[in-house]
Design a protein around this motif. Structure first.
Motif, short mmCIF file in Angstrom:
data_model
loop_
_atom_site.label_atom_id
_atom_site.label_comp_id
_atom_site.label_asym_id
_atom_site.label_seq_id
_atom_site.Cartn_x
_atom_site.Cartn_y
_atom_site.Cartn_z
N ALA A 231 47.64 24.82 45.28
CA ALA A 231 46.49 25.63 44.85
C ALA A 231 45.06 25.17 45.52
O ALA A 231 44.22 25.29 44.67
CB ALA A 231 46.43 26.07 43.33
N SER A 263 37.35 18.28 44.89
CA SER A 263 36.73 17.14 44.58
C SER A 263 35.44 16.94 45.44
O SER A 263 34.69 15.88 45.54
CB SER A 263 37.64 15.85 45.07
N SER A 302 55.15 20.19 40.29
CA SER A 302 55.07 19.74 41.71
C SER A 302 56.51 20.50 42.47
O SER A 302 57.48 20.36 41.62
CB SER A 302 55.04 18.23 42.24
N TYR A 336 44.50 11.39 51.06
CA TYR A 336 43.85 10.16 51.62
C TYR A 336 44.81 9.00 51.71
O TYR A 336 45.48 8.67 50.97
CB TYR A 336 42.48 9.99 50.97
N ASN A 466 51.03 16.20 52.67
CA ASN A 466 51.83 16.32 51.60
C ASN A 466 53.41 17.08 51.86
O ASN A 466 53.32 18.32 51.49
CB ASN A 466 51.40 16.90 50.31
N ASP A 519 45.33 22.56 55.63
CA ASP A 519 45.46 21.22 56.19
C ASP A 519 46.68 20.59 56.42
O ASP A 519 46.91 19.65 57.27
CB ASP A 519 44.69 20.22 55.17
C1 LIG Z 1 35.22 15.04 49.47
C2 LIG Z 1 35.62 16.26 50.31
C3 LIG Z 1 34.57 17.01 51.12
C4 LIG Z 1 34.80 18.22 51.89
N1 LIG Z 1 33.75 18.82 52.15
C5 LIG Z 1 34.13 20.08 53.02
C6 LIG Z 1 33.05 20.90 53.46
O1 LIG Z 1 32.10 20.68 53.01
N2 LIG Z 1 33.49 21.77 54.15
C7 LIG Z 1 34.76 22.26 54.61
O2 LIG Z 1 34.74 22.93 55.31
N3 LIG Z 1 35.43 21.52 54.21
C8 LIG Z 1 35.38 20.24 53.46
N4 LIG Z 1 36.64 19.44 53.17
C9 LIG Z 1 37.90 19.59 53.57
C10 LIG Z 1 38.59 20.55 52.71
O3 LIG Z 1 38.03 20.48 51.33
C11 LIG Z 1 39.96 20.97 53.17
O4 LIG Z 1 40.11 21.29 54.48
C12 LIG Z 1 40.70 21.91 52.40
O5 LIG Z 1 40.51 21.70 50.97
C13 LIG Z 1 42.15 22.09 52.65
O6 LIG Z 1 42.64 23.22 51.95
P1 LIG Z 1 44.32 23.28 51.73
O7 LIG Z 1 44.51 24.23 50.64
O8 LIG Z 1 44.82 23.28 52.95
O9 LIG Z 1 44.73 21.78 51.24
P2 LIG Z 1 44.11 20.99 49.96
O10 LIG Z 1 42.88 21.17 49.49
O11 LIG Z 1 44.62 19.38 50.22
O12 LIG Z 1 45.06 21.33 48.73
C14 LIG Z 1 46.49 21.14 48.45
C15 LIG Z 1 46.87 21.25 47.07
O13 LIG Z 1 48.25 21.23 46.92
C16 LIG Z 1 48.89 20.65 45.69
N5 LIG Z 1 50.09 19.93 46.42
C17 LIG Z 1 50.41 19.04 46.85
N6 LIG Z 1 51.69 18.75 47.23
C18 LIG Z 1 52.28 19.58 46.27
C19 LIG Z 1 53.57 19.92 45.83
N7 LIG Z 1 54.84 19.20 46.12
N8 LIG Z 1 53.69 20.81 44.76
C20 LIG Z 1 52.54 21.39 44.43
N9 LIG Z 1 51.31 21.08 44.62
C21 LIG Z 1 51.25 20.35 45.64
C22 LIG Z 1 47.66 19.53 45.84
O14 LIG Z 1 47.58 18.79 44.34
C23 LIG Z 1 46.30 20.20 46.22
O15 LIG Z 1 45.89 20.83 45.15
C24 LIG Z 1 36.16 18.37 52.42
C25 LIG Z 1 37.19 17.59 51.78
C26 LIG Z 1 36.92 16.60 50.78
C27 LIG Z 1 38.33 15.92 50.25
#
Ligand SMILES: Cc1cc2nc3c(=O)[nH]c(=O)nc-3n(C[C@H](O)[C@H](O)[C@H](O)COP(=O)(O)OP(=O)(O)OC[C@H]3O[C@@H](n4cnc5c(N)ncnc54)[C@H](O)[C@@H]3O)c2cc1C
Length: 548
Positions: A231, A263, A302, A336, A466, A519
């Motif tokens: 999420a 975060s 998870s 990370y 992940n 990601d």
């Molecule tokens: C400190 C920080 C600052 C950032 N600032 C920016 C910014 O200013 N602008 C920008 O565009 N991007 C920014 N980014 C990057 C951006 O946050 C990420 O690109 C984005 O969050 C990716 O989204 P996502 O949903 O693909 O993955 P994620 O945000 O990594 O979310 C994945 C989720 O899946 C969950 N998960 C993992 N494995 C499992 C499992 N087996 N079962 C159930 N749940 C699971 C995790 O707990 C997590 O909540 C930043 C990142 C960080 C860390």
């Protein structure tokens, strides 16, 4: 509590009449409890006549009436939509009449009536913000700032938007009477006191989620249209688009809605937020939006394994539950990297952190801190921490920040006298007894190594996907990111026994009906906007697959 923000509006006569069409009118008696603190799945009430008082009950203290709702006002906050337990008791102050709607009817109402949706959703969100800022939760955390598990629990509650009171047993003069009352000692920290349960010593997040009623019971027989794993921004986007387009959506999340974005102190490059938005606000709004459209989100559970050898696919959840799915959207993101030193996790939570939110900033306020990394997340963390820390040392292995960091962040760092950039530099050792006290860093070109008495290190050094739970079901690239669409080569598809005459759709993995977004996907650009975009596109493709 005075209403200066519009969190407690009074509905007009026509608005009340429209709500009445979705619920039932009933009489209440003075003193009747309409819902109790800790009760999950409660109903929504509008006061027609009389009054409802909202009461906070805490063991050992007299009950506290925090607000009285008059005719035209209504109960509830965002937790009402998710079925989470109530943090206050609702009681009729005098005899009168109320309108009562169960959760399903309330959801239908906010989906079909946009005027009422505006009024109710806005009030629900503002109320939750008020509960958090005034620490008006029903939970007490007894902990210590020197305990990694205290930090874990604080983050879990904060990132899930659950208000709580925190007592630091090492700093505050806590009366022995309080500890005796709960049969705990200072050595037991952290201890979570949750209404209706015995005190929990260092509970795992899943137990906290259970005790606070974050999740409804999971129906394992129910075949979902789509199960979304993760999420973060990408998964929440898939949930919002999927549920709003009538799909039956279940989301599994290991920790808290928001993922990495949750975060981030401030996201400044996401379209539509010219002054930036904190990751927590963005995540909170998206989570509420997903709930509004009826997506079911399970927190602190998870996906542990994907059973992919036959259809429907089945996701095994940690703890043993299994959910079948017609389609799956994988949005499990990245985490990370750790330092390549001996025992890299030795100081996790007690000096070494992987996110820079207000919770961590508070822990290192007035101290020197180190941020490691050369990308946008490291840059953002450095700028954010510089406002509360004494000084920020930003360590990066390459010769300049320009390679991977947005220009606006590089300039802010260059212009900030409280940040020093150390290029060609890496950490060689972390030292301390029970918590981090000293860091040795080394210049990669000169080889010079020096120790520094710094007790806080933020690691933001690039990420690994992940994907461990996928059990080899899908084709991944050399770094473990999931390959999709035209990136899948013909020989990879034949090795994976791709069964259909058509090629995989954009975002579709080497198994039909399983998509990867955000990601975790090979080739994704690792931005909130791209994750959100891919989440929404994946739903369009899920519809196509379900129609096949
Ligand atoms: C400190 C920080 C600052 C950032 N600032 C920016 C910014 O200013 N602008 C920008 O565009 N991007 C920014 N980014 C990057 C951006 O946050 C990420 O690109 C984005 O969050 C990716 O989204 P996502 O949903 O693909 O993955 P994620 O945000 O990594 O979310 C994945 C989720 O899946 C969950 N998960 C993992 N494995 C499992 C499992 N087996 N079962 C159930 N749940 C699971 C995790 O707990 C997590 O909540 C930043 C990142 C960080 C860390």
């Amino acid at each position: 509590m005075n209403d200066t923000t519009g969190a407690f509006p009074t509905l007009s006569g026509p608005q009340i009449a429209r709500i009445a069409a979705h619920g039932k009118r009933r009489q209440v008696q003075a003193g009747e409890v309409l819902f109790d603190q800790g009760e999950a799945g409660r109903a929504f009430f509008v006061v027609v006549s009389g009054a409802i008082e909202l009461v906070r009950v805490q063991p050992g203290t007299p009950e506290n009436v925090i607000l009285v709702l008059e005719p035209g006002q209504f109960t509830g906050d965002v937790s009402l939509l998710s079925g989470r337990s109530a943090v206050v008791r609702g009681r009729a102050r005098e005899a009168g009449e109320v309108l009562e709607l169960d959760r399903k009817s309330l959801r239908e109402l906010v989906q079909v009536d946009s005027d009422l949706s505006d009024v109710l959703m806005r009030a629900f969100i503002l109320r939750r913000v008020r509960l958090i800022s005034d620490n008006l939760g029903n939970v007490v955390l007894l902990g210590s700032n020197h305990s990694a598990d205290t930090l874990r629990l604080k983050e879990f509650l904060t990132r899930n938007g659950h208000p709580y009171a925190y007592v630091d047993l090492e700093r505050e003069a806590v009366e022995q009477e309080l500890l005796n009352q709960f049969h705990v000692s200072v050595a037991d920290v952290p201890v979570l006191i949750c209404p209706g349960h015995p005190p929990m010593r260092n509970p795992p997040n899943a137990k906290v989620a259970d005790c606070l009623g974050f999740n409804l019971p999971l129906d394992q027989e129910h075949l979902r249209d789509v199960v979304v794993v993760g999420a973060g921004p990408a998964g929440l986007s898939a949930a919002v688009y999927g549920a709003s387009e009538g799909l039956d959506v279940l989301v599994l999340e290991t920790e808290a809605p928001g993922g990495q974005a949750g975060s981030s102190s401030k996201i400044e490059n996401y379209l539509g937020f010219p002054t930036g938005i904190s990751g927590r606000d963005l995540a909170g709004r998206a989570y509420t939006q997903a709930q509004k459209f009826g997506a079911e989100v399970i927190i602190a559970r998870s996906a542990a394994r994907l059973a992919c050898s036959r259809k429907p696919y089945v996701i095994e959840i940690d703890g043993g539950d299994r959910v079948p799915a017609r389609a799956i959207v994988i949005a499990s993101g990245v985490q990370y990297r750790r330092l390549s030193i001996d025992h890299p996790d030795r100081f996790d939570g007690v000096g070494v952190y992987y996110g820079a939110t207000a919770v961590e900033a508070q822990l290192c306020s007035g101290d020197d801190v180190i941020v490691v990394g050369g990308g946008n997340s490291a840059g953002q963390a450095a700028v954010f921490l510089a406002s509360s820390a004494k000084h920020v040392h930003l360590l990066c292995r390459s010769g300049s920040l320009d390679d991977r960091m947005s220009r606006y962040l590089v300039r802010r760092i260059e212009e900030n006298p409280d940040i020093t950039v150390h290029t060609h530099t890496e950490i060689e050792a972390l030292e301390g007894d029970h918590r981090l006290q000293r860091v040795v860093w080394r210049h990669r070109q000169t080889g010079e190594a020096k120790g520094h008495d710094i007790g806080h290190v933020f690691l933001m050094m690039g990420a690994t996907p992940n994907t461990g739970w996928l059990a080899g079901c899908l084709v991944v690239d050399e770094k473990g990111f999931i390959k999709t669409g035209s990136d899948l080569l013909p020989d990879e598809l034949s090795a994976a026994r791709w069964p259909l005459p058509r090629s995989p759709y954009l975002l579709e993995t080497s198994l039909p009906g399983i998509f990867a977004v955000g990601d975790v996907r090979s080739g994704n650009v690792k931005r909130v906007a791209s994750g959100v975009g891919e989440g929404s596109i994946s739903i369009h493709l899920v519809h196509k697959v379900l129609a096949e």
